[in-house]
Scaffold this motif. Structure first.
Motif, PDB file in Angstrom:
ATOM      1  N   LEU A 221       2.705 -23.706  12.770  1.00 30.18           N
ATOM      2  CA  LEU A 221       2.186 -22.414  12.373  1.00 30.18           C
ATOM      3  C   LEU A 221       3.217 -21.701  11.514  1.00 30.18           C
ATOM      4  O   LEU A 221       4.422 -21.800  11.748  1.00 30.18           O
ATOM      5  CB  LEU A 221       1.874 -21.552  13.604  1.00 30.18           C
ATOM      6  CG  LEU A 221       0.657 -21.941  14.439  1.00 30.18           C
ATOM      7  CD1 LEU A 221       0.553 -21.017  15.640  1.00 30.18           C
ATOM      8  CD2 LEU A 221      -0.618 -21.884  13.621  1.00 30.18           C
TER       9      LEU A 221
ATOM     10  N   ARG B 188       2.306 -17.110  13.628  1.00 28.26           N
ATOM     11  CA  ARG B 188       2.871 -16.986  14.972  1.00 28.26           C
ATOM     12  C   ARG B 188       2.927 -15.526  15.403  1.00 28.26           C
ATOM     13  O   ARG B 188       2.634 -15.193  16.549  1.00 28.26           O
ATOM     14  CB  ARG B 188       4.275 -17.607  15.000  1.00 28.26           C
ATOM     15  CG  ARG B 188       4.278 -19.130  14.982  1.00 28.26           C
ATOM     16  CD  ARG B 188       5.631 -19.666  14.530  1.00 28.26           C
ATOM     17  NE  ARG B 188       6.716 -19.164  15.392  1.00 28.26           N
ATOM     18  CZ  ARG B 188       7.109 -19.745  16.508  1.00 28.26           C
ATOM     19  NH1 ARG B 188       6.505 -20.845  16.925  1.00 28.26           N
ATOM     20  NH2 ARG B 188       8.116 -19.258  17.215  1.00 28.26           N
TER      21      ARG B 188
ATOM     22  N   ARG C 147      -0.630 -14.232  16.095  1.00 26.94           N
ATOM     23  CA  ARG C 147      -1.141 -14.805  17.333  1.00 26.94           C
ATOM     24  C   ARG C 147      -0.593 -14.063  18.541  1.00 26.94           C
ATOM     25  O   ARG C 147      -1.317 -13.724  19.470  1.00 26.94           O
ATOM     26  CB  ARG C 147      -0.771 -16.291  17.406  1.00 26.94           C
ATOM     27  CG  ARG C 147      -1.335 -16.977  18.627  1.00 26.94           C
ATOM     28  CD  ARG C 147      -0.809 -18.391  18.764  1.00 26.94           C
ATOM     29  NE  ARG C 147      -1.161 -18.876  20.093  1.00 26.94           N
ATOM     30  CZ  ARG C 147      -0.458 -18.608  21.182  1.00 26.94           C
ATOM     31  NH1 ARG C 147       0.633 -17.870  21.103  1.00 26.94           N
ATOM     32  NH2 ARG C 147      -0.842 -19.057  22.349  1.00 26.94           N
ATOM     33  N   ARG C 148       0.716 -13.781  18.534  1.00 26.42           N
ATOM     34  CA  ARG C 148       1.322 -13.054  19.653  1.00 26.42           C
ATOM     35  C   ARG C 148       0.843 -11.610  19.695  1.00 26.42           C
ATOM     36  O   ARG C 148       0.520 -11.076  20.758  1.00 26.42           O
ATOM     37  CB  ARG C 148       2.850 -13.097  19.546  1.00 26.42           C
ATOM     38  CG  ARG C 148       3.454 -14.486  19.689  1.00 26.42           C
ATOM     39  CD  ARG C 148       4.960 -14.407  19.902  1.00 26.42           C
ATOM     40  NE  ARG C 148       5.630 -13.738  18.794  1.00 26.42           N
ATOM     41  CZ  ARG C 148       6.133 -14.351  17.732  1.00 26.42           C
ATOM     42  NH1 ARG C 148       6.015 -15.672  17.620  1.00 26.42           N
ATOM     43  NH2 ARG C 148       6.755 -13.674  16.796  1.00 26.42           N
TER      44      ARG C 148
ATOM     45  N   ARG D 240      -2.395 -22.466  18.988  1.00 28.50           N
ATOM     46  CA  ARG D 240      -1.066 -22.769  19.519  1.00 28.50           C
ATOM     47  C   ARG D 240      -0.843 -24.274  19.664  1.00 28.50           C
ATOM     48  O   ARG D 240       0.262 -24.772  19.427  1.00 28.50           O
ATOM     49  CB  ARG D 240      -0.902 -22.093  20.875  1.00 28.50           C
ATOM     50  CG  ARG D 240       0.453 -22.308  21.500  1.00 28.50           C
ATOM     51  CD  ARG D 240       0.524 -21.673  22.876  1.00 28.50           C
ATOM     52  NE  ARG D 240       1.859 -21.798  23.438  1.00 28.50           N
ATOM     53  CZ  ARG D 240       2.190 -21.370  24.635  1.00 28.50           C
ATOM     54  NH1 ARG D 240       1.281 -20.782  25.398  1.00 28.50           N
ATOM     55  NH2 ARG D 240       3.422 -21.492  25.085  1.00 28.50           N
TER      56      ARG D 240
ATOM     57  N   GLU E 243       5.308 -18.412  10.164  1.00 30.10           N
ATOM     58  CA  GLU E 243       5.897 -17.302  10.924  1.00 30.10           C
ATOM     59  C   GLU E 243       4.894 -16.155  11.026  1.00 30.10           C
ATOM     60  O   GLU E 243       4.793 -15.497  12.065  1.00 30.10           O
ATOM     61  CB  GLU E 243       7.189 -16.840  10.250  1.00 30.10           C
ATOM     62  CG  GLU E 243       7.915 -15.746  11.010  1.00 30.10           C
ATOM     63  CD  GLU E 243       8.304 -16.169  12.423  1.00 30.10           C
ATOM     64  OE1 GLU E 243       8.270 -15.311  13.324  1.00 30.10           O
ATOM     65  OE2 GLU E 243       8.612 -17.355  12.626  1.00 30.10           O
TER      66      GLU E 243
END
Length: 410
Positions: free
Chosen positions: A14, A19, A22-23, A407, A16
């Motif tokens: 993934l 990522r 997603r978080r 993920r 940056e």
């Protein structure tokens, strides 16, 4: 605060940016899940309305706005990708610590804990304001920079509404209904609606997969000062309790909504909505117009500020569920598959997952909301509220699946 305009690939497959999104997406989703729990157990919660409202607005919506307004600002102003996300993480950590304190204050009747939480939220939003102003000042001229000015105005509105809300926690006199009205209007119309109006300029045609109307940018530039002026007049009228002045300010704000709705409507006629995201956002616009009309009626018919504050709850359901929640769910349904990256095939796959049974979901949620607002019996209200919750579940389950799948994929 920092954000990424271009992805930086990592060893995990993934980018940056992917990522990060997603978080960050997990935060509003957690608040929406908590909201669903509160709705199910509300008979045993004395302050469930207040709790549910703040879970949605201060939790889910504000976190989403902090993240995605930065994302759109970076794209519009062509901001380079950051080297790290420490500023973003700090901002969201401070904000959510404040949200937890505010929620605990309402649940356990600890006013000063709520004031402390409001200070933390205020600090997080100030960081957003400073970042937006700094990036706008340093950027080269952009045709769509007006969107960032909407975000600046919306952030300023929230920074006005937060102290008013904190004040409400520690006062209990005749001024409280006026403070409540100012707090609700400045936050809902200023923070949330101004953000939506600014984003619609470029986002709505993108969702429809069509070009924006020729008049869209001009309409947005005209609508912003109209909306800000209307919001300021509305706040003064409410705080002083001059209903006609408040209604005049609301009319100006509604005029700004109409100015931005015109080009959006023309884009929709060229390419009608055909996805869950598009239909959800379109339905939200209709509920916003209805809520503004109900709001004007309340202001013009209430004899006192206390009566207006009592009646204001009648428009909170269509505004919060019909407008705010549907805009949030529709926007995330479109944005998350794109932000997670992985190429066109991966984006199409994720979008199809979030788009399944879109007609049923939008129709069920909006029909249930209409029936819920009618003078019906308690059993029908319970049934319709459960249908609305079912529509939320139909969003939470597939979006969680999309995040987990992203993920795992290399």
């Amino acid at each position: 605060m920092t954000t990424a305009a271009t992805p930086v690939q990592t060893s995990g497959g993934l980018s940056e940016r992917a990522r990060w999104h997603r978080r960050a997406a997990l935060i509003p989703l957690a608040y929406l899940a908590a909201l669903m729990v509160v709705a199910l157990v509300h008979p045993w919660l004395p302050a469930w309305r207040w709790l549910g409202m703040h879970l949605l607005l201060l939790g889910a919506v504000t976190n989403a706005i902090l993240v995605w307004s930065a994302h759109f600002t970076a794209a519009i102003l062509r901001i380079p990708a950051p080297a790290h996300r420490r500023a973003d993480v700090t901002q969201l950590t401070v904000h959510n610590a404040g949200v937890m304190a505010v929620l605990a204050s309402g649940a356990f009747d600890r006013p000063w804990l709520g004031v402390a939480g409001a200070v933390a939220v205020f600090a997080a939003v100030v960081s957003q304001l400073l970042w937006l102003a700094r990036k706008l000042r340093a950027a080269v001229p952009s045709r769509f920079a007006i969107t960032v000015r909407y975000y600046l105005a919306a952030t300023t509105a929230l920074l006005t509404g937060i102290p008013v809300g904190a004040w409400m926690l520690v006062v209990d006199d005749t001024t409280r209904p006026r403070l409540l009205l100012v707090h609700a209007h400045v936050n809902l119309l200023g923070w949330v609606t101004l953000t939506v109006l600014g984003t619609v300029l470029t986002f709505w045609p993108t969702v429809l997969r069509t070009r924006m109307a020729d008049s869209a940018a001009t309409a947005s530039r005209t609508a912003l000062p109209t909306a800000v002026t209307g919001l300021a007049v509305l706040a003064v009228g409410l705080l002083s309790w001059w209903p006609l002045l408040a209604a005049g300010g609301l009319a100006l704000f509604a005029m700004a909504v109409a100015l931005t709705a015109g080009p959006a409507w023309r884009a929709g006629r060229v390419k009608p909505p055909a996805s869950y995201a598009a239909w959800s956002i379109a339905a939200a616009g209709g509920w916003l117009i209805l809520a503004l009309a109900v709001d004007a009626r309340i202001l013009l018919t209430a004899g006192t500020a206390a009566q207006a504050a009592d009646r204001y709850s009648t428009m909170l359901t269509p505004l919060l569920i019909g407008f705010v929640a549907q805009v949030l769910l529709g926007s995330l349904s479109y944005l998350l598959p794109m932000a997670l990256g992985g190429g066109p095939a991966a984006v199409r796959e994720r979008t199809s997952v979030l788009d399944r049974r879109s007609a049923q979901r939008v129709t069920m949620a909006n029909t249930a909301l209409v029936v819920f607002l009618l003078p019906v019996g308690s059993y029908i209200r319970i049934t319709t509220s459960l249908l609305i919750l079912a529509a939320l579940v139909q969003f939470l389950i597939p979006v969680t699946r999309v995040l987990l799948t992203a993920r795992r994929k290399p």
